[in-house]
Design an enzyme around this catalytic site. Structure first.
Site, PDB file in Angstrom:
ATOM      1  N   PHE A 270      58.874 -58.543  34.210  1.00 10.87           N
ATOM      2  CA  PHE A 270      58.161 -59.098  33.056  1.00 10.87           C
ATOM      3  C   PHE A 270      58.557 -60.554  32.878  1.00 10.87           C
ATOM      4  CE2 PHE A 270      57.576 -59.018  28.251  1.00 10.87           C
ATOM      5  CZ  PHE A 270      56.215 -58.797  28.276  1.00 10.87           C
ATOM      6  N   SER A 271      57.567 -61.417  32.661  1.00 14.52           N
ATOM      7  CA  SER A 271      57.817 -62.844  32.432  1.00 14.52           C
ATOM      8  C   SER A 271      58.512 -63.463  33.655  1.00 14.52           C
ATOM      9  CB  SER A 271      58.610 -63.014  31.129  1.00 14.52           C
ATOM     10  OG  SER A 271      58.618 -64.351  30.737  1.00 14.52           O
TER      11      SER A 271
END
Ligand SMILES: *[C@@H]1O[C@H](CO)[C@@H](O)[C@H](O)[C@H]1NC(C)=O
Ligand SMILES: *[C@@H]1O[C@H](CO)[C@@H](O)[C@H](O)[C@H]1NC(C)=O
Ligand SMILES: *[C@@H]1O[C@H](CO)[C@@H](O)[C@H](O)[C@H]1NC(C)=O
Length: 449
Positions: A270-271
């Site tokens: 994520f990210s």
């Protein structure tokens, strides 16, 4: 170079967040956003980065991580550009939420206690978010203790309680804190293994996608490596580019669990995890699928591009003294755009860099040049139409990996155009987890090489 000019240019990264593509645009044809269009989403602050971070907390509401009204009360205390006001808004909320949560008798009302404690943990984490500019700020550890304590108490009240584990990474000599969330269903199940990015925790990942995975009968494992919140605090370690040193021991661990179907493991980053996980997948091929949300091909170049041309040249020339002198002034100035001030402060803390020059230098190692060919797993690459941090990186990663990639641009008109589709958690999980279910349910020989 005049500092005022730098502000103006640094401002563009954030101004991008407040712009959008008109409704008629379609995912694949409209990758390049036009800067003159307006964002279709209502903004929660005139500070684009505060808007993003407040939205991030609201985003957890469908998965037990927030209540909308109380987050909006905190948001009203937050002044654009004022990091202390962000702390105060969420810390005051947490103090109120703590009173409510701790007054519930968990033996009589376990669901209510769990709901209240999960939210509380999220609010303490949010209070910490903008405080990493001063490494000796005692609140960095104090708030973390509180978020951990609330989260642990909440997990203990789950139907199948989450289990904290520590996995030793032999190649690297560090410990990986992780949490195993089992479905409680019989037999070996598909399993999602996920990490957060530049600034988020494994606890947050439970609300981002963990609960959504459990709802679909998948086990969920969240973990943190060097540079991530608990490892940075407890082991004093900054990020390492070689994320396979983190992921491989977690997969080893997963394969030992009787609940895990070893043929149905997905890795999700994520990210900034959108760089970390593809990097690991270039070296470890045991997962059935990987998801980079959103994809990052070259982190170092992408942040360097946020600097004005002249400053990029000073960096390339290696003039650390001049680079640090200019950047230190810019970061200390409260009128500099928040995403830039925070980005350098957080990055320096997480990469353990003492100066902006050291940070920028270390950041250059986080790229996938020459590695994407080594990925043999089907890959989902997410991208955000209005990404305020890494615009263009998802497409670049997808293009480099090529044939095995499912590229998906999340659009502003669906409330999903922000970095990591923040604000559209339910929709994003639908897209990601349906994709994974389709991968593991199709016969092996139908999966593209
Ligand atoms: C918006 O930007 C596009 C692409 O740069 C341009 O073609 C268009 O004329 C602009 N529209 C307005 C109203 O400025
Ligand atoms: C950082 O925090 C410490 C502890 O609160 C404080 O003593 C120090 O003055 C702060 N440094 C700066 C530069 O603000
Ligand atoms: C990419 O990272 C490697 C080290 O991981 C480094 O040697 C190389 O210079 C980087 N490439 C770019 C274009 O920055």
């Amino acid at each position: 170079m005049r500092i005022s000019r730098i502000f103006l240019i640094f401002g563009t990264a954030s101004l991008c967040v407040a712009s959008a593509v008109p409704r008629s645009s379609k995912p694949h044809s409209s990758f390049k956003r036009s800067d003159n269009a307006t964002n279709p989403m209502f903004q929660l602050s005139t500070d684009a980065d505060f808007n993003f971070e407040i939205l991030r907390v609201l985003s957890m509401a469908p998965y037990e991580g927030a209540d909308i009204g109380e987050v909006l009360v905190a948001a009203k205390e937050i002044e654009p550009g004022d990091f202390e006001s962000f702390y105060n808004g969420f810390n005051n909320l947490a103090l109120r939420a703590e009173k409510i949560a701790r007054a519930i008798d968990p033996r009589r009302h376990p669901v209510s206690a769990r709901n209240a404690l999960f939210k509380l943990s999220n609010y303490y984490r949010s209070a910490d978010f903008f405080l990493h500019g001063n490494w000796s700020d005692p609140r960095i550890n104090a708030l973390w203790e509180k978020q951990l304590s609330a989260f642990n108490d909440a997990m203990a009240l789950m139907t199948v309680p989450g289990e904290r584990i520590t996995i030793h990474a032999k190649d690297g000599g560090f410990d990986i804190p992780a949490i195993f969330f089992g479905t409680g269903l019989p037999g070996r199940r598909p399993t999602l293994i996920a990490c957060n990015g530049y600034d988020g925790s494994q606890e947050e990942m439970y609300h981002v996608i963990g609960q959504a995975a459990l709802q679909r009968g998948m086990n969920f494992i969240a973990y943190e490596g060097p540079g991530q919140p608990t490892v940075r605090r407890e082991q004093n370690l900054g990020f390492i580019p070689e994320w396979e040193k983190v992921v491989s021991p977690v997969i080893d661990y997963a394969l030992e669990r009787p609940e895990v179907d070893g043929d149905a493991i997905a890795l999700m980053g994520f990210s900034f995890g959108g760089y970390l996980v593809p990097r690991a997948a270039a070296f470890d091929h045991r997962a059935a699928a990987i998801m980079a949300v959103d994809g990052i091909y070259d982190f170092g170049q992408s942040i360097l591009k946020h600097l004005p041309e002249e400053l990029q040249q000073i960096f390339s020339s290696g003039d650390a003294e001049k680079f640090n002198a200019i950047l230190s002034k810019v970061i200390a100035d409260p009128t500099t755009v928040t995403s830039f001030r925070w980005g350098v402060q957080q990055g320096s803390w997480a990469l353990k860099a003492k100066t902006p020059f050291e940070f920028m230098t270390k950041a250059q190692a986080y790229n996938l040049t020459g590695l994407t060919d080594k990925i043999t797993t089907p890959v989902f690459v997410g991208d955000a139409q209005l990404d305020g941090f890494f615009l263009g990186q998802g497409k670049e990663l997808a293009d480099h990996i090529g044939g095995m990639t499912t590229y998906h641009q999340f659009e502003a008109i669906d409330g999903a155009g922000e970095h990591c589709a923040i604000g559209a958690t339910v929709y994003q999980n639908q897209v990601l987890l349906d994709w994974f279910e389709d991968i593991i349910h199709q016969p092996k020989n139908c999966i593209r090489p």
